[in-house]
Scaffold this active site. Structure first.
Site, PDB file in Angstrom:
ATOM      1  N   HIS A   1     -37.471 -11.251 -16.701  1.00 45.57           N
ATOM      2  CA  HIS A   1     -36.516 -12.278 -17.146  1.00 45.57           C
ATOM      3  C   HIS A   1     -36.574 -12.517 -18.662  1.00 45.57           C
ATOM      4  O   HIS A   1     -37.577 -12.972 -19.182  1.00 45.57           O
ATOM      5  CB  HIS A   1     -36.825 -13.587 -16.403  1.00 45.57           C
ATOM      6  CG  HIS A   1     -35.745 -14.614 -16.502  1.00 45.57           C
ATOM      7  ND1 HIS A   1     -35.766 -15.774 -15.769  1.00 45.57           N
ATOM      8  CD2 HIS A   1     -34.584 -14.661 -17.224  1.00 45.57           C
ATOM      9  CE1 HIS A   1     -34.691 -16.495 -16.058  1.00 45.57           C
ATOM     10  NE2 HIS A   1     -33.968 -15.841 -16.941  1.00 45.57           N
TER      11      HIS A   1
ATOM     12  N   TYR B   1     -35.430 -21.344 -13.238  1.00 46.96           N
ATOM     13  CA  TYR B   1     -34.299 -22.265 -13.081  1.00 46.96           C
ATOM     14  C   TYR B   1     -34.753 -23.551 -12.389  1.00 46.96           C
ATOM     15  O   TYR B   1     -35.012 -23.569 -11.188  1.00 46.96           O
ATOM     16  CB  TYR B   1     -33.157 -21.616 -12.297  1.00 46.96           C
ATOM     17  CG  TYR B   1     -32.603 -20.372 -12.957  1.00 46.96           C
ATOM     18  CD1 TYR B   1     -32.579 -20.231 -14.349  1.00 46.96           C
ATOM     19  CD2 TYR B   1     -32.096 -19.330 -12.197  1.00 46.96           C
ATOM     20  CE1 TYR B   1     -32.085 -19.091 -14.951  1.00 46.96           C
ATOM     21  CE2 TYR B   1     -31.591 -18.182 -12.795  1.00 46.96           C
ATOM     22  CZ  TYR B   1     -31.600 -18.072 -14.172  1.00 46.96           C
ATOM     23  OH  TYR B   1     -31.105 -16.943 -14.764  1.00 46.96           O
TER      24      TYR B   1
END
Ligand code: NAD
Length: 318
Positions: A128, A65
Site C-alpha cells: 500500500h 482505512y
C-alpha cells in the site's frame, strides 16, 4: 450478470494475467472506515449487499482505512457472501505517517487482515502506497515476502498501489507483480496514467486498477475532506468542472463514465458507503459517454489539467 431489476447491467473484464473476471465498476471500501465522513454502519452493510446484487464483484480495502475499521465492517458485511466476490486488501501502510514494508510486518499484517475480513485468503494482496517505502526494499524484500504468502495460500495474487506513476513503474519494471493500482491519475482532471503506466501494463499484461474516478471526491457536489492533498488551484478548477455540470447532469456520473470508457483498465474503484451512491454508480455502467461535455469540463479545468501533488519520500515523488 442480471441485476435485481432483471436487466443486464454489469460488465466484466479479465484482470491482467490473473484470469480473475472483475466487474468494470469496483467497490472502494475506504468510506466504510469513515475516511471521508462518518458513515452509518448499517447502511454501509446494505450498500455492500446492494452492490453484490447489482453484480459488483470487486471489493478493495486496507488495514489503513479507518485504522482497521473498513476491514472490520467489510468482513461483517461479507459474512456468507465471501465466495461471491473478489477481495483485495493491502499491507505496509499502517497510519497516515506510519509504514512498515518489512517481511515480518506484512506477514503479521495479512494474518490480522484475514481475521478482520473473516476469511482464510484474499484474492489480491497489495503493498500500500509504495512511494512511502524504500524502492529497493519493496523490490528485494516486500514483494518476495508477498510471493511467499501467495505460496502459503493466504493471497491468490499480489500487487502494488501508490500515487507517483514513475515509482510504480520503476518497481514493476524490476520485479514481477500481478496488478498495479493507480489513483487520481486518470479521470476528467488528469490522464497522465496513460502516458506513464498504461503502455507498460498493457505490454506486460499486468492487471491495471484505476482508483478515485471522482478525484477523491473533488468531482462531486459534496465538500472534499480536509485531508484532501489537492492544492487550492486544483480545488478551484474542480469547482469549475462541477459548475459546468449544474444544468441537469451529475458530475460524479460524468467523471465515472469517463473512467469506465478506458480500454485497458479492468476495474475502476469508486468509494461507496451509501445506497444512493451504489444505485447512481451502477446506473453509469449503462449510461452513454458525452465527449463534448468532457471537452467543456477540460476547458473549465484549464491549466490545472494534469496537475499533481507530492506524495511519499522525496526520492520517490517523480
Ligand atoms: P473517489 O474518487 O471514488 O471518491 C470517493 C468520494 O466520492 C466519497 O466521498 C464518496 O462518498 C463519494 N461518492 C461516491 N459515489 C458518489 C456519487 N455517485 N455521487 C456523489 N459522491 C459520490 O475516491 P476514493 O474513495 O479515494 O477511491 C476509490 C477507492 O479506491 C477507495 O475507496 C480505495 O478502496 C481505493 N483507493 C486506493 C488507493 C491506494 O491504494 N493508494 C488510493 C485511493 C483510492
Amino acid at each position: 450478470m442480471t441485476n435485481i431489476a432483471g436487466n443486464e447491467v454489469m460488465e466484466y473484464r479479465t484482470l491482467g494475467r490473473t484470469g480473475l473476471k472483475v466487474s468494470l465498476l469496483g467497490f472502494g471500501a475506504s468510506p466504510l472506515g469513515d475516511v471521508f465522513r462518518k458513515t452509518d454502519p448499517a447502511e454501509s452493510q446494505r450498500a455492500v449487499h446492494l452492490a453484490i446484487d447489482h453484480g459488483i464483484n470487486y471489493f478493495d480495502t486496507s488495514p489503513y482505512y479507518g485504522r482497521t475499521l473498513s476491514e472490520q465492517r467489510l468482513g461483517q458485511a461479507l459474512a456468507g457472501k465471501r465466495h461471491q466476490i473478489i477481495l483485495a486488501t493491502k499491507c505496509g501502510r499502517i497510519d497516515a505517517d506510519v509504514f512498515d514494508f518489512s517481511p515480518k510486518a506484512i506477514t503479521a499484517s495479512v494474518d490480522e487482515s484475514l481475521r478482520r475480513l473473516q476469511t482464510d485468503y484474499v484474492d489480491l494482496l497489495q503493498a500500500h502506497d509504495v512511494e512511502f517505502g524504500g524502492v529497493q526494499q519493496i523490490i528485494d524484500e516486500t514483494i518476495p515476502a508477498m510471493r511467499r504468502l501467495q505460496q502459503q495460500g493466504k493471497a491468490r495474487f499480489i500487487g502494488i498501489t501508490g500515487y507517483p506513476l514513475k515509482t510504480l513503474l520503476r518497481i514493476a519494471e524490476k520485479v514481477p507483480v500481478d496488478t498495479i493500482l493507480s489513483y487520481c491519475h486518470y479521470n476528467p482532471m488528469i490522464t497522465d496514467m496513460d502516458d506513464v503506466l498504461t503502455p507498460f501494463a498493457r505490454r506486460e499484461k499486468i492487471g491495471l486498477i484505476n482508483a478515485s474516478p471522482l478525484h477523491m471526491g473533488l468531482l462531486s457536489e459534496r465538500a472534499a475532506p480536509d485531508w484532501h492533498p489537492a492544492p487550492p488551484e486544483l480545488r478551484a478548477a474542480a469547482k469549475n468542472a462541477v459548475e459546468i455540470c449544474r444544468r441537469g447532469v451529475d458530475i460524479a456520473s460524468v467523471a465515472l463514465r469517463f473512467c469506465l470508457d478506458h480500454d485497458y483498465v479492468s476495474t475502476t474503484l469508486v468509494g461507496m458507503s451509501r445506497l444512493k451512491d451504489v444505485e447512481a454508480n451502477v446506473a453509469v455502467v449503462r449510461a452513454r459517454s458525452d465527449p463534448a461535455l468532457i471537452q467543456e469540463i477540460r476547458a473549465a479545468i484549464g491549466p490545472a489539467f494534469n496537475c499533481v501533488w507530492p506524495s511519499g519520500r522525496i526520492e520517490n515523488q517523480n
